[in-house]
Design a protein around this motif. Structure first.
Motif, PDB file in Angstrom:
ATOM      1  N   PRO A  48      35.469  45.833  36.603  1.00 57.22           N
ATOM      2  CA  PRO A  48      35.286  44.449  37.042  1.00 57.22           C
ATOM      3  C   PRO A  48      34.317  43.669  36.157  1.00 57.22           C
ATOM      4  CG  PRO A  48      35.308  45.927  38.934  1.00 57.22           C
ATOM      5  CD  PRO A  48      35.328  46.789  37.689  1.00 57.22           C
ATOM      6  N   ASP A  62      34.693  33.171  35.684  1.00 58.84           N
ATOM      7  CA  ASP A  62      36.032  32.871  36.195  1.00 58.84           C
ATOM      8  C   ASP A  62      37.012  32.546  35.074  1.00 58.84           C
ATOM      9  OD1 ASP A  62      35.352  33.335  38.816  1.00 58.84           O
ATOM     10  OD2 ASP A  62      34.935  31.233  39.277  1.00 58.84           O
ATOM     11  N   ARG A  68      37.018  29.249  43.331  1.00 59.21           N
ATOM     12  CA  ARG A  68      37.065  29.552  44.768  1.00 59.21           C
ATOM     13  C   ARG A  68      37.496  28.324  45.572  1.00 59.21           C
ATOM     14  NH1 ARG A  68      31.479  29.599  48.215  1.00 59.21           N
ATOM     15  NH2 ARG A  68      30.717  27.571  47.559  1.00 59.21           N
ATOM     16  N   GLU A 104      40.427  40.562  45.728  1.00 65.63           N
ATOM     17  CA  GLU A 104      39.326  41.182  46.460  1.00 65.63           C
ATOM     18  C   GLU A 104      38.163  40.209  46.657  1.00 65.63           C
ATOM     19  OE1 GLU A 104      36.386  45.110  46.154  1.00 65.63           O
ATOM     20  OE2 GLU A 104      38.019  44.817  44.725  1.00 65.63           O
ATOM     21  N   THR A 105      37.898  39.408  45.633  1.00 64.69           N
ATOM     22  CA  THR A 105      36.774  38.475  45.691  1.00 64.69           C
ATOM     23  C   THR A 105      37.008  37.352  46.694  1.00 64.69           C
ATOM     24  OG1 THR A 105      36.203  38.922  43.382  1.00 64.69           O
ATOM     25  CG2 THR A 105      35.383  36.855  44.334  1.00 64.69           C
ATOM     26  N   HIS A 106      38.239  36.861  46.784  1.00 66.78           N
ATOM     27  CA  HIS A 106      38.488  35.623  47.532  1.00 66.78           C
ATOM     28  C   HIS A 106      39.237  35.821  48.846  1.00 66.78           C
ATOM     29  CE1 HIS A 106      36.928  33.138  44.294  1.00 66.78           C
ATOM     30  NE2 HIS A 106      37.606  33.890  43.441  1.00 66.78           N
ATOM     31  N   GLN A 160      41.050  42.045  41.246  1.00 70.26           N
ATOM     32  CA  GLN A 160      39.672  41.622  41.486  1.00 70.26           C
ATOM     33  C   GLN A 160      39.627  40.227  42.091  1.00 70.26           C
ATOM     34  OE1 GLN A 160      36.794  42.005  38.248  1.00 70.26           O
ATOM     35  NE2 GLN A 160      35.710  40.211  39.022  1.00 70.26           N
ATOM     36  N   LEU A 161      40.463  39.330  41.609  1.00 70.66           N
ATOM     37  CA  LEU A 161      40.513  37.978  42.167  1.00 70.66           C
ATOM     38  C   LEU A 161      40.846  38.032  43.656  1.00 70.66           C
ATOM     39  CD1 LEU A 161      42.010  34.778  40.699  1.00 70.66           C
ATOM     40  CD2 LEU A 161      42.877  35.594  42.874  1.00 70.66           C
TER      41      LEU A 161
END
Length: 214
Positions: A23, A29, A94, A49-51, A46-47
Motif C-alpha cells: 500500500p 491519491d 474521497r 478498502e480506504t473508502h 486499496q481504494l
C-alpha cells in the motif's frame, strides 16, 4: 481474475490473487489513481478498502435498509472504476467517491419511487424557535467520536440530518465537502446541523446528568 473482479472480491472480504504491491507504494491519491488506470488490481483494492466505510455510511443513511448496503456498495465501486479516468482532482478523491455513493443511493431511491420523499426531507429541515440551541460542535463531535449513548437520539433525526451529522462529525467532512457530495446549498446544510444539534441536546444533557458524559 480481472482488475474489477479482484477489487470487488476484496470488498466482499475475499481478497485473492492480488499483486504484491505494498500500500505504501502509492504516496498520494494521484499516484493511486494513476496506478489503477494503469491496471493495478492492488491499487484498486486499496481504494475500496480506504473508502468503503464512508460510502457505506452515505448509502446506509440514505436508503435505511442494511440489506441493500452491500449491493449498493458494489454498484458504487463499479461506477468509480468505470468513471475514474474522468476524475480531474477538482475535488478530493474521497469527496468525489462519496458523491458517487450519494448518486448511487439516490438512483436506488428513484427505482423504489422514494426519491421525492428524500428530496423533501433534505431540502426542508424543520424550523427551530428563536433561542433554541444544541450542544456546541466540539462537544457533539467529542461525544460522537467516543461512541457515547446517542444511538436513540440519532434515530430521532431525519435521514438527511443523520447523513450530514455523520459526514461532518464522524468522517470529518467540512461544509464545502458536504456541499459537493450532496449538492445542497451551504445554508441548508447549516440548518440541518443546527436542527440536529438541537435534537441531540436532550440526550447529551440526560447522560451528563446521569454521570455518563461528565
Amino acid at each position: 481474475m480481472s482488475l474489477l473482479g479482484g477489487a470487488l472480491a476484496a470488498l466482499r472480504g475475499r481478497r485473492r490473487n492480488v499483486p504484491a504491491e505494498e500500500p505504501s507504494a502509492w504516496e498520494d491519491d494521484r499516484a493511486l489513481v494513476g496506478a489503477i488506470i494503469d491496471g493495478s488490481q492492488a491499487a484498486f483494492a486499496q481504494l475500496v478498502e480506504t473508502h468503503q466505510r464512508t460510502c457505506a455510511h452515505v448509502i446506509g443513511r440514505m436508503v435505511g435498509d442494511r440489506d441493500q448496503v452491500a449491493d449498493l456498495l458494489q454498484e458504487t465501486f463499479l461506477a468509480v472504476f468505470r468513471q475514474l479516468h474522468r476524475f480531474r482532482f477538482e475535488s478530493s478523491l474521497r469527496t468525489w467517491i462519496s458523491r458517487v455513493a450519494y448518486t448511487t443511493a439516490l438512483q436506488h431511491l428513484r427505482r423504489r419511487r422514494l426519491e421525492a420523499q428524500w428530496m423533501v426531507a433534505v431540502e426542508v429541515p424543520e424550523e427551530l424557535g428563536i433561542g433554541d440551541e444544541g450542544p456546541g460542535p466540539a462537544e457533539l463531535s467529542e461525544a460522537l467520536q467516543a461512541g457515547r449513548q446517542l444511538g436513540a437520539a440519532l434515530e430521532r433525526l431525519s435521514a438527511p440530518q443523520r447523513l450530514i451529522v455523520g459526514l461532518h462529525y464522524l468522517e470529518d467532512f467540512d461544509l464545502a465537502e458536504i456541499e459537493q457530495v450532496t449538492g445542497l446549498a451551504r445554508g441548508t446544510i447549516k440548518s440541518h446541523l443546527h436542527r440536529a444539534r438541537h435534537v441531540l441536546k436532550q440526550e447529551l444533557v440526560k447522560h451528563a446528568t446521569a454521570g455518563e458524559l461528565l
